[in-house]
Every structure is written in structure tokens, then in C-alpha cells.
Design a protein around this motif. Sequence first.
Motif, PDB file in Angstrom:
ATOM      1  N   TYR A 157       0.818  -1.216   0.000  1.00  0.00           N
ATOM      2  CA  TYR A 157       0.000   0.000   0.000  1.00  0.00           C
ATOM      3  C   TYR A 157       0.849   1.262   0.000  1.00  0.00           C
ATOM      4  O   TYR A 157       0.342   2.355   0.221  1.00  0.00           O
ATOM      5  CB  TYR A 157      -0.950   0.009   1.192  1.00  0.00           C
ATOM      6  CG  TYR A 157      -2.081  -0.974   1.036  1.00  0.00           C
ATOM      7  CD1 TYR A 157      -3.237  -0.599   0.345  1.00  0.00           C
ATOM      8  CD2 TYR A 157      -1.996  -2.251   1.562  1.00  0.00           C
ATOM      9  CE1 TYR A 157      -4.280  -1.499   0.188  1.00  0.00           C
ATOM     10  CE2 TYR A 157      -3.031  -3.156   1.412  1.00  0.00           C
ATOM     11  CZ  TYR A 157      -4.168  -2.775   0.730  1.00  0.00           C
ATOM     12  OH  TYR A 157      -5.193  -3.656   0.575  1.00  0.00           O
ATOM     13  N   ASP A 158       2.160   1.080  -0.159  1.00  0.00           N
ATOM     14  CA  ASP A 158       3.052   2.224  -0.230  1.00  0.00           C
ATOM     15  C   ASP A 158       2.989   3.084   1.033  1.00  0.00           C
ATOM     16  O   ASP A 158       3.018   4.310   0.979  1.00  0.00           O
ATOM     17  CB  ASP A 158       2.691   3.066  -1.472  1.00  0.00           C
ATOM     18  CG  ASP A 158       3.904   3.848  -1.937  1.00  0.00           C
ATOM     19  OD1 ASP A 158       5.028   3.436  -1.575  1.00  0.00           O
ATOM     20  OD2 ASP A 158       3.717   4.861  -2.634  1.00  0.00           O
ATOM     21  N   GLU A 159       2.845   2.422   2.149  1.00  0.00           N
ATOM     22  CA  GLU A 159       2.823   3.133   3.431  1.00  0.00           C
ATOM     23  C   GLU A 159       4.272   3.330   3.894  1.00  0.00           C
ATOM     24  O   GLU A 159       5.181   2.648   3.426  1.00  0.00           O
ATOM     25  CB  GLU A 159       2.057   2.308   4.473  1.00  0.00           C
ATOM     26  CG  GLU A 159       0.598   2.063   4.150  1.00  0.00           C
ATOM     27  CD  GLU A 159      -0.265   3.305   4.304  1.00  0.00           C
ATOM     28  OE1 GLU A 159       0.271   4.365   4.681  1.00  0.00           O
ATOM     29  OE2 GLU A 159      -1.478   3.217   4.028  1.00  0.00           O
ATOM     30  N   PRO A 160       4.490   4.254   4.828  1.00  0.00           N
ATOM     31  CA  PRO A 160       5.853   4.464   5.331  1.00  0.00           C
ATOM     32  C   PRO A 160       6.415   3.188   5.960  1.00  0.00           C
ATOM     33  O   PRO A 160       5.677   2.426   6.589  1.00  0.00           O
ATOM     34  CB  PRO A 160       5.709   5.555   6.384  1.00  0.00           C
ATOM     35  CG  PRO A 160       4.286   5.927   6.437  1.00  0.00           C
ATOM     36  CD  PRO A 160       3.514   5.130   5.463  1.00  0.00           C
ATOM     37  N   MET A 161       7.703   2.960   5.743  1.00  0.00           N
ATOM     38  CA  MET A 161       8.327   1.794   6.365  1.00  0.00           C
ATOM     39  C   MET A 161       8.987   2.214   7.673  1.00  0.00           C
ATOM     40  O   MET A 161       9.462   3.345   7.803  1.00  0.00           O
ATOM     41  CB  MET A 161       9.401   1.214   5.413  1.00  0.00           C
ATOM     42  CG  MET A 161       8.828   0.657   4.119  1.00  0.00           C
ATOM     43  SD  MET A 161       7.555  -0.590   4.378  1.00  0.00           S
ATOM     44  CE  MET A 161       8.574  -2.017   4.760  1.00  0.00           C
ATOM     45  N   PRO A 162       8.988   1.315   8.649  1.00  0.00           N
ATOM     46  CA  PRO A 162       9.597   1.656   9.938  1.00  0.00           C
ATOM     47  C   PRO A 162      11.111   1.824   9.801  1.00  0.00           C
ATOM     48  O   PRO A 162      11.728   1.153   8.989  1.00  0.00           O
ATOM     49  CB  PRO A 162       9.260   0.450  10.816  1.00  0.00           C
ATOM     50  CG  PRO A 162       9.002  -0.661   9.870  1.00  0.00           C
ATOM     51  CD  PRO A 162       8.447  -0.053   8.634  1.00  0.00           C
ATOM     52  N   HIS A 163      11.688   2.746  10.573  1.00  0.00           N
ATOM     53  CA  HIS A 163      13.149   2.883  10.511  1.00  0.00           C
ATOM     54  C   HIS A 163      13.821   1.832  11.377  1.00  0.00           C
ATOM     55  O   HIS A 163      15.003   1.562  11.248  1.00  0.00           O
ATOM     56  CB  HIS A 163      13.592   4.307  10.880  1.00  0.00           C
ATOM     57  CG  HIS A 163      13.292   4.723  12.285  1.00  0.00           C
ATOM     58  ND1 HIS A 163      14.015   4.255  13.341  1.00  0.00           N
ATOM     59  CD2 HIS A 163      12.357   5.558  12.781  1.00  0.00           C
ATOM     60  CE1 HIS A 163      13.532   4.803  14.451  1.00  0.00           C
ATOM     61  NE2 HIS A 163      12.529   5.582  14.151  1.00  0.00           N
ATOM     62  N   ARG A 164      13.039   1.234  12.255  1.00  0.00           N
ATOM     63  CA  ARG A 164      13.588   0.174  13.084  1.00  0.00           C
ATOM     64  C   ARG A 164      12.408  -0.684  13.513  1.00  0.00           C
ATOM     65  O   ARG A 164      11.335  -0.159  13.788  1.00  0.00           O
ATOM     66  CB  ARG A 164      14.226   0.805  14.320  1.00  0.00           C
ATOM     67  CG  ARG A 164      15.347   0.017  14.945  1.00  0.00           C
ATOM     68  CD  ARG A 164      16.026   0.911  15.971  1.00  0.00           C
ATOM     69  NE  ARG A 164      15.846   0.386  17.303  1.00  0.00           N
ATOM     70  CZ  ARG A 164      15.955   1.112  18.419  1.00  0.00           C
ATOM     71  NH1 ARG A 164      16.200   2.408  18.358  1.00  0.00           N
ATOM     72  NH2 ARG A 164      15.812   0.562  19.586  1.00  0.00           N
ATOM     73  N   TYR A 165      12.578  -2.007  13.497  1.00  0.00           N
ATOM     74  CA  TYR A 165      11.501  -2.835  14.026  1.00  0.00           C
ATOM     75  C   TYR A 165      12.083  -4.096  14.624  1.00  0.00           C
ATOM     76  O   TYR A 165      13.224  -4.457  14.369  1.00  0.00           O
ATOM     77  CB  TYR A 165      10.472  -3.170  12.937  1.00  0.00           C
ATOM     78  CG  TYR A 165      10.976  -4.113  11.872  1.00  0.00           C
ATOM     79  CD1 TYR A 165      11.589  -3.617  10.719  1.00  0.00           C
ATOM     80  CD2 TYR A 165      10.828  -5.493  12.021  1.00  0.00           C
ATOM     81  CE1 TYR A 165      12.069  -4.475   9.750  1.00  0.00           C
ATOM     82  CE2 TYR A 165      11.303  -6.355  11.039  1.00  0.00           C
ATOM     83  CZ  TYR A 165      11.921  -5.845   9.907  1.00  0.00           C
ATOM     84  OH  TYR A 165      12.384  -6.689   8.953  1.00  0.00           O
ATOM     85  N   GLY A 166      11.300  -4.740  15.447  1.00  0.00           N
ATOM     86  CA  GLY A 166      11.763  -5.981  16.041  1.00  0.00           C
ATOM     87  C   GLY A 166      10.768  -6.471  17.081  1.00  0.00           C
ATOM     88  O   GLY A 166       9.800  -5.780  17.404  1.00  0.00           O
ATOM     89  N   MET A 167      11.007  -7.709  17.535  1.00  0.00           N
ATOM     90  CA  MET A 167      10.129  -8.281  18.546  1.00  0.00           C
ATOM     91  C   MET A 167      10.580  -7.805  19.920  1.00  0.00           C
ATOM     92  O   MET A 167      11.756  -7.863  20.243  1.00  0.00           O
ATOM     93  CB  MET A 167      10.199  -9.810  18.498  1.00  0.00           C
ATOM     94  CG  MET A 167       9.738 -10.423  17.183  1.00  0.00           C
ATOM     95  SD  MET A 167       7.990 -10.139  16.870  1.00  0.00           S
ATOM     96  CE  MET A 167       7.273 -11.230  18.096  1.00  0.00           C
ATOM     97  N   GLU A 168       9.631  -7.300  20.693  1.00  0.00           N
ATOM     98  CA  GLU A 168       9.941  -6.892  22.060  1.00  0.00           C
ATOM     99  C   GLU A 168       8.891  -7.492  22.979  1.00  0.00           C
ATOM    100  O   GLU A 168       7.712  -7.181  22.868  1.00  0.00           O
ATOM    101  CB  GLU A 168       9.929  -5.362  22.180  1.00  0.00           C
ATOM    102  CG  GLU A 168      11.089  -4.721  21.442  1.00  0.00           C
ATOM    103  CD  GLU A 168      10.959  -3.209  21.354  1.00  0.00           C
ATOM    104  OE1 GLU A 168      10.269  -2.618  22.222  1.00  0.00           O
ATOM    105  OE2 GLU A 168      11.534  -2.632  20.433  1.00  0.00           O
ATOM    106  N   GLU A 169       9.313  -8.363  23.848  1.00  0.00           N
ATOM    107  CA  GLU A 169       8.422  -9.034  24.786  1.00  0.00           C
ATOM    108  C   GLU A 169       7.210  -9.624  24.076  1.00  0.00           C
ATOM    109  O   GLU A 169       6.064  -9.433  24.474  1.00  0.00           O
ATOM    110  CB  GLU A 169       7.979  -8.066  25.886  1.00  0.00           C
ATOM    111  CG  GLU A 169       9.113  -7.774  26.861  1.00  0.00           C
ATOM    112  CD  GLU A 169       8.840  -6.531  27.698  1.00  0.00           C
ATOM    113  OE1 GLU A 169       7.665  -6.164  27.825  1.00  0.00           O
ATOM    114  OE2 GLU A 169       9.800  -5.959  28.211  1.00  0.00           O
ATOM    115  N   GLY A 170       7.489 -10.346  22.989  1.00  0.00           N
ATOM    116  CA  GLY A 170       6.421 -11.066  22.307  1.00  0.00           C
ATOM    117  C   GLY A 170       5.563 -10.217  21.384  1.00  0.00           C
ATOM    118  O   GLY A 170       4.604 -10.705  20.805  1.00  0.00           O
ATOM    119  N   GLN A 171       5.897  -8.920  21.271  1.00  0.00           N
ATOM    120  CA  GLN A 171       5.111  -8.076  20.386  1.00  0.00           C
ATOM    121  C   GLN A 171       6.027  -7.484  19.324  1.00  0.00           C
ATOM    122  O   GLN A 171       7.205  -7.249  19.567  1.00  0.00           O
ATOM    123  CB  GLN A 171       4.459  -6.935  21.173  1.00  0.00           C
ATOM    124  CG  GLN A 171       3.436  -7.457  22.160  1.00  0.00           C
ATOM    125  CD  GLN A 171       3.067  -6.410  23.170  1.00  0.00           C
ATOM    126  OE1 GLN A 171       3.899  -5.605  23.560  1.00  0.00           O
ATOM    127  NE2 GLN A 171       1.819  -6.421  23.572  1.00  0.00           N
TER     128      GLN A 171
END
Lengths: 618, 330
Positions: A60-74
Amino acid sequence: MINKFPAWKNLLVVVVLAVGCALAMPNLFGEDPSVQVSGTDRAELNEQAVERILSILEEYDEPMPHRYGMEEGQLVLRFANSDEQDRVQLRLRAELGRDFVVAVHQAPAMPDWMRELGFKTLNLGLDLRGGVHFLLQVDMDAVREQEVERVDGNVRNLLRDARLRFTGTEHEDQGVVVRLRDAGERESAIRRIRSEFPELEVTAMDAEDAIRVRISDDELEEAKRNALEQNRTTLRNRVDELGVAEPLVQRQNPDRIVVQLPGVQDTTRAKDILGATAQLEFRLVDEDNDPYLAQETGRVPVGSRLYQHRDGFPVLAKRDVIATGDQLTGASSGFDTETGAPQVNVTLDSQGGRRMTDVTRQNVGRGMAVVFRERVTETRIENGEEVRESTEVEEIISIATIQTTLGSRFRITNLESSEMARNLALLLRAGALAAPVDIIEERTVGASLGADNIQAGIMAISFGFLLVVLFMLIYYKVFGLVANLALFFNLVMVVGLLSALQATLTLPGIAGIVLTVGMAVDANVLIFERIREEIKAGNTPQAAIHAGYEKAFSTIADANITTLIAAVVLFSFGTGPIAGFAVTLSLGIICSMFTAILGTRAVINLIYGGRKVQSLAI
Amino acid sequence: MDIIKKDTKIDFVGRGKRIPALVLSAVLILLSIGALATKGLNFGIDFTGGFVVEVGYPEAKDVATVRETLVAAGYEEVVVTTFGTEREILIRLGPEAGGVDDPQADDAVEAQAMVSDHVLSVLRDQNPEVDMRRVEFVGPQVGAELVEQGALAVLFALIGILIYVAFRFQYKMAPGAIACLVHDVIIVLGIFSVTQIQFDLSVLAAILAVIGYSLNDTIVLFDRVRENFPKMRKADAVDVVNRSVNQMLSRTVVTSGTTLLVLLSLLNFGGEVIYGFALALTVGVIVGTYSSIYIAGTTLIVTNLNREDLLPPKKEGEDHENTESVPFQP
């Protein structure tokens, strides 16, 4: 009198201050606007799910996160600004549907290694970040009445089965009185009830035909505990529907539940969802007609309804309801004692049990479906605008084959795994609230007021701190400078400890910090005044420093301990805001004892200790 | 630098000084009790139960029109005031407002909790730009519990402190400490009664903090009295107390001063929500400083504290030079 600290004392001061600074450090990095995604009982948040989420954003051409990852299961997706955060949140909510919970969140921006080491940032209270706080009262009288009702039904059924005739039953506060037709049968009736329901207290009454059946206090307490726990679970599930990051659903007192929803402004919606009732129904499966055909043609046979199974296939079920969730008194997962296969034990009340017996007697070998019906609010994006629609969702969560005539207690077997059994039991229980709840307290703080409160708090602390620091510097010169250093580290340590302990910082909590700034210097004032006195009395500077610290110590300890007593009382009494004040006040006092006594002494020793000093700049 | 000149010999608790001070305190206490008896406290919804809705408007808003809107919507007993600025409006309703006919509240369970939402929707209909700043609803049962718990908290704090003072000092000193605390609490309550500034949970917290602070001052004085009595062999209680107060004067002024500095900062910048809290503390610190000198000091004289009461208990193996101070032993 050389005023030198042994190395270990200097080291202790350095280590404690270093730890304090390290604990406070994560707060320096600020926060990232982020979107948080977590799994539900419908879908697990695994690697595929994460890929799917990222591909949705790309598609959908939405903004991409500059950082992402799993934190405490989320999954936490971090964005540059709140506009991007908002767009992604809406998009994901619309695309992921009910499988995942999507929430907006201000995630601490500290580096990953810090988070992995378990560092935390300050936990701001609702009055600072905005949000809703509800206190819910669980109606325990209703629980008691339900229990009495259940016992009444069970006893009636038992006596009827045993052909012991009775004229009627009367409800009491915590049990029932049964009147038998034939007083001669009393002994055998008592024996039957006792052997069938050993948890009940059964006694003969003065009237020759009457028996009192009483629910024991323990039993009743147990029922209340279960009701509260079930309510908590149900509310927790509903809160997840709201898509709130870091919600709190917690027991308070034996009969109350606190719900805190940070960031929520729309209280009407929150109340709707908390007060909503999900419905659960047991229905017979219509096996005479083809559900796929009905789905295709849209022609549903008379007396049946078309449902979708949660696993995605159509099912036809009879219109007549066998039993509803209101009649469900318990559901727990367990294992078959003989085969060890997972199962769910279901208990219905007497009315539901009777109907279940009637229906299943004639339908052994047929399927029974559990239908789950609830109101959900769905979010869609329409012309770039967020549209919320409340719809009723009906789906079948389980189909089981009736093996024999069922009563008020039966089991659902042939489940694939114990995990599945647990989920089914949870769903059965979570459907409805075990007892009605009332909102007896609400505290909602809007985002604008929250921001204002933070602003006010920071202003009050900075200004107060500045005034005190200036005063101390002018009044006590070098010693004042040292005291100011101690005061600064005192603040840092309080922030560090608050972060590490994850105590909630509220506006009164900030007031507590401000107050400690004023009071923390008291210890130093006491010491410095004492040093001045000693100098005036003709002592050498070194002796004066030594005596000043020595003599002031017991006064400082006494004075602080009494304040601490008041703070502890405040804490034990306090609800939310008051407890926040008590926590910061106590931490402030304890830290100030360290920084103002040991900390300043280490620095003073460093400046003046171990050499000949003519005069002190005090 | 000094604020208090060195070696002051001011007579604080001599007969000529303590009698006027006692008269002043007595008058203040009587006025406070009188006000409490006649006007009572303006309890906030924390204690009475009820509703508070705070809203913000983009520009200054006339209180009267907001009131009329709400009265028209069926809330006849509504109290509307500005809060801080002209743009912030505070709306207060009693707990009985839950009975208002509200179409949204068909679910009887939620009826009371829905009042605040209804109020907000009425205001939004009139002006869509209204900003919800704060909503509070406290059920009557919660309020009643808080009153009881609050009273108990003050009582427990007093008892705990009394035990500590009796244990660490001397039982004759405990009445002085308690007299101070009662004196301070009554006067702070009196000021809240006279001004009718709202008394809510945070003010109660402030009063407990005042108890702690005022005691802090008293203990510092007692500590000095305990130290001075054995040293001043020929002096009577009045001389010892006077000497101790003078010795501590500089410290008392500096500490009260720094605390008042931060409290003034809190009063100025802390915002409307904690104004009452900051005010209670400010009054408490001023009264507490005064009472620790005049009330605590005077009680020591009245209870006839003497040297024998304060001789440090002899302990085995404790024969070093430091007999004049009792080191703190936790």
C-alpha cells in the motif's frame, strides 16, 4: 583528624552513583512513535506474520519503519513521526482485522542492547500521558445468588432422580431449605445429598421434614474468586479489542478490578466494550442439509441458520438453542483420566442441564456446535478517513459429536491438543462476565492536560531546583557547591530507581520530587551549620568537618525516619496518585541520606582531607 | 554568608514570650475549629462522590452559557467555573446526577458512568471544538471509603511517629511532638475551611507530608535539647530550650527557606490541579516551623523535662568521649 575515606568507601560512592546514572540513562533517548502488533488466540505472531505485515506496508506504499523488532512477544514498528505512525496504524488495523491487536505506542528509543539488558524508562501515570482509569465493582451478591440457584437446582435434580419426594425448596442467604413430603425419608435424603455433593453442609432442621443445605464459606469464597478471575479474563480479552498498548487489568481488593487504558480518549467506546456482553450458544448441527449448497444458493432450510466456522467452512445449525452462555457456570480444560486425551469439562446450571438432557437424549450421534456471538468495532479506511463500524459477529468455535445423553456436567473430547482444550475452555468462560460489574470510579485525562501536566511538573522541578542551588551556592560557597552536586545526583538516582522499579510517576509524584529537592538539602544544612558551630567553638577545620558530620548524623537519621514513617503510611493507604507521591518522597529521602551524607563527605574529603587547611569556604 | 547572625540569644520560650505565642496559637486553633464547625471543608469529589468534567475551548468561554446549556440538558444542579484560565471550564455534578434521563444509558449498569460522556456530547453539540481535558467520576461508596481510609491514615501516621519518638527519645517528649502535629494539622484544615479551597485527596496527602515535615523540625530541636541538657548543668529547661532553639535557628530558617522556595515554584508552575496540594504544604511548612519552636519547646517546659530524664542510658563498653550525643543505632 585527616578526613580521608578508605578506598572502599570512595568506591562505594562511585559505584552507587554510577549505577544510579546508568538506570536513569534510558530516559535520555526519548521516545519513538511506534505501532505495536500482538497476536491473539486466533493467530500467532510468528515470522510469517511479521513478513505479511511488512509486505502489507510495501503493497500500500505506506511508510516503512526505521527500526523494528520483537519486544516481549510483540512486534514494535518504529516511525519517524506521528503522522507515519497514524497511517500505518489505520492500514494495519484495516488489513489485519481481528487476528492481531494493533496499538499505537510511544516506545522508548533506547538502543537495543540497553533494552536487552533489561533497562527501563520512567513509567508515566495516566495523569501525565493521558488515558482512562476505571474501577469496576463486581457484584458479589449476584455471585452468591447464582451459587444458591445452582445448589437449588442440583439438589432438586438429585432428589427427583432418587425418587425422594419434596414439597418445595426455599432460598436462604447461603443455601436452601428443602421440605420433604415424607419426614421418614429425611435420613436417606441427607445421606444422598452428602454423598453426591460432599462440599455442601447438610443438616437436619428442627422441623421434622426440613433439611438445610448450606454452601460452605470456603466454597462461596472460591466461587467469588473464580467469578472475579473470569471477569478479569473477559475484560482483558475485551480490552485487547480496543488496541491499547500496555493496558492494565488488575484485581484490587477481593471484589474490584482496575482497568487502565493509557492513551485512550474515547471513553464512550471504552465503556461500551467493557460493558458489552458476548453471547455463547449450544446448538444442534443440521446434518440433513448441505451447508455448502446453502452457502452457494443462499437458500437456508427452514429451522436452520447458516454459520461460519472459525476455521473457515460453513455450518448449518438448528435455530433452537439448547443452552446459552448465561447458563454456563464453569468450563475448564483437563485430561481424560483413562486415555489421557485432552478434554474440556463444562458445567451448566440446572435449567441448562435439564434442557441439555432432553435434547441430547434424542440426538445421540449428532453434532453439537458452540456459537460465539459478540459485538465488535471494526476500523476501515474510507477516502483516507477512519471509519468505525460496530457489527455483530457470529461464528462457530467448536463442533462436537454427542456420544450419550448429557446432563448439567459434560465433557467435550476428541480435541487435537491440550492447547486447543485450553483455548476452548477460555473462550467458553470468556464469553460472558461471570457477575455483573459497575463502574464505580472513572478518571480520564485528556492528552492536552497530560502534556500540560508534564510541562508544569518540569517547570516546577527546574525552577525549584535552580532557586535552591543558587541559594546553597551563595550561602555555603564550596560546601554549597558540593551539596548541589549531591542534590543533582539525588535527582538522577530517584529517576533511575523509579525507572528500574517501574513505579508509576504521577503529578503528585513530581510534587514529591520537588518537595524532596527542598528537604534533601536539610541534611547538608544540618551538617554545614554544625561545622560552622564547631569552627566558631575554636576547632581546627579538619576537626570541625569530622565533628559536623558525626554529630549531625543521628539528627538527620531521626528526622528522615519520621518522615519516612509518614510516607510509608501514605503508601499503604494510597490509591494511585497518593501512592505515587509516597513513592517519590520515600525514594527521595532514602537517596538523599546517601548523597547528602556519604556523597558530600567523599567530595569534601577529596577537597580538604589529608592536608593542612587554614580555613573552610563555608 | 549568614542570614541569622552568629550567637543569637533570643528569648523564645521565656515566660514573657511563650504566653503570647500560646495565646496566638490558641486563637488560631479556635478560629480554625470554629470555621470547621460552621463552614466545614469544601470536599472534592474524591470524598463526596460525583462528577468532574474539565474541558478546554479554543478561546475564552462564558461560564454562564455553558451552565445554561447543561441546565437545558437536564443537569439542574450543575456547578460551572473557570479553571486556571478563561478557556478552561470545570463542570461539577453531585453523585445524584446519575438519575438524569439519558438516552445513551439504556444499559442500567452503566447509567452512572455514562453521565460524563453525556455531558461531553451535549457540549460538543454546541461547540465541536471543545477539548476533553479531564473526566472524573467517583461513586458514593468509593468516596465514603476514602473518608474512612484517610482518617485512619492520619491516625496511623500519628501513632507510628509517637511510638518512634517515645522509643528514640523520651516519653516526655512525645506529647510535645504530638501537640505540634495536632496544632499544625488543625490550622492547615482551618485555612482550607476559611478559604473554602477544595479539599481533595492530594490535599490529604499534603497534610500527611506536613505531619512528616513538622515532625522533622521538632525532632531536630529535641535532638539538640537532649544533647544540651547534660552539658548545661546549672540551667533549667527554659534556658536549655532557648539555647537549643538559638543554636538551631540558622538551620531552621535555611531549611524552611529552601523548602518554601520549591513550594513557591510548585504553587506558581505546578498548575491548577496541584494548587491545593502546594498550598497545604506551604501553610504547613510555615506553621510547622513556628510550632516546632513555640509549641514543642513550650511543651517540654510544661511537662517539666529535666536532666535526669535525658541522661544517656549506660551501656557496656561505651566509654569513649562522645557521651553528649547518642549515635544513631538502627
